[in-house]
Scaffold this motif. Structure first.
Motif: not given
Ligand code: ADP
Length: 262
Positions: A166, A218, A224
């Motif tokens: 991220y 994501s 996940t």
């Protein structure tokens, strides 16, 4: 007498209700147990074919006689990426199913936290390099601890992998391990990134299973939505705490405190 009688009737009604409700819960509990067992069995069974698939793609890719076009080679590389993602999802599901079934126990041992952190950093270095992210480790004030070595390694992996995932290209991820004294010895882990950050409204939710702030993003990164729920379980199993501080667009700081004797 009237009051006594009503109290007895109330007590009988309450007890009967309690047992009836308890009986009603039995099939529900059994169904949950069966569901957990199914997830555990399915993820366990999926591990072998996934490993075989990964090994097969490897064999084809490294076969010197193959004359694949650039396109076919790219397809193979993409296949491998997808198989790796699948393997992570299955491993995460298996871990959670085991946690739910209460069959996961901590294996406490004495080990050097600096060595474990070093291994994790090395295993993620190529991921960071691919995004030109500076990955720094500061563990001068850490040392030997008593904890579950593989779980601590898994925890670091989840937090650092997320920080890299991220954080946009050319960013920085800083990992700090230190032993602090606050009533007892604690391992303090700080994972700081200057990435996309997390909005206030999502902060409380990110430790929940399958919760992802931006599902598309994501998924693109191979997420996940299970990583932080596993991280929280590891920390709580060690009687520790995990918190996050963040400002949207500026990055995140995850802080873990785990009591460690020795
Ligand atoms: P995922 O597999 O999607 O990364 P996690 O449970 O590890 O799942 O994280 C849950 C969500 O928390 C992520 O989808 C992401 O939105 C957010 N998140 C986790 N770590 C970070 C981080 N370092 N920076 C920004 N967002 C993060």
């Amino acid at each position: 007498i009237l009051l006594g009688g009503s109290l007895i009737i109330l007590a009988i009604a309450f007890t009967a209700g309690y047992f009836l409700a308890g009986r009603a819960m039995i099939p529900i509990n059994q169904s949950f147990a069966r569901q957990r067992e199914f997830v555990a069995d399915a993820s366990h069974e999926l591990r072998t074919p996934i490993s075989v698939l990964l090994a097969s793609v490897d064999v084809v890719q490294t076969d010197e006689d193959n004359r694949f076009s650039a396109f076919s080679s790219q397809v193979l590389t993409d296949m491998k990426d997808e198989i790796r993602k699948m393997s992570r999802i299955v491993a995460d599901l298996l871990t959670l199913a085991r946690i739910d079934a209460n069959v996961v126990e901590l294996l406490r041992e004495t080990f050097d936290s600096r060595i474990v952190a070093g291994h994790v950093i090395r295993s993620l270095q190529s991921l960071a390099n691919a995004k030109d992210i500076r990955l720094q480790l500061d563990c001068d004030q850490a040392g030997e601890i008593q904890a579950d070595r593989s779980r601590i390694s898994q925890l670091l992996l989840i937090l650092i992998d997320n920080a890299i995932k991220y954080t946009p290209n050319h960013g920085t991820v800083n990992v700090k391990l230190e032993i602090v004294y606050d009533h007892n010895s604690k391992l303090k882990i700080t994972v700081r990134d200057n990435g996309i950050g997390i909005d206030q409204e999502h902060k409380a939710m990110i430790f929940e299973r399958f919760y992802r702030v931006d599902k598309i993003r994501s998924r693109e990164f191979g997420g996940t939505g299970l990583g932080l729920s596993i991280a929280r379980w590891i920390v709580e199993a060690h009687q520790g705490t995990i918190t996050v501080q963040s400002e949207l667009g500026k990055g995140c700081v995850f802080t873990v405190m785990i009591p460690v004797d020795g």
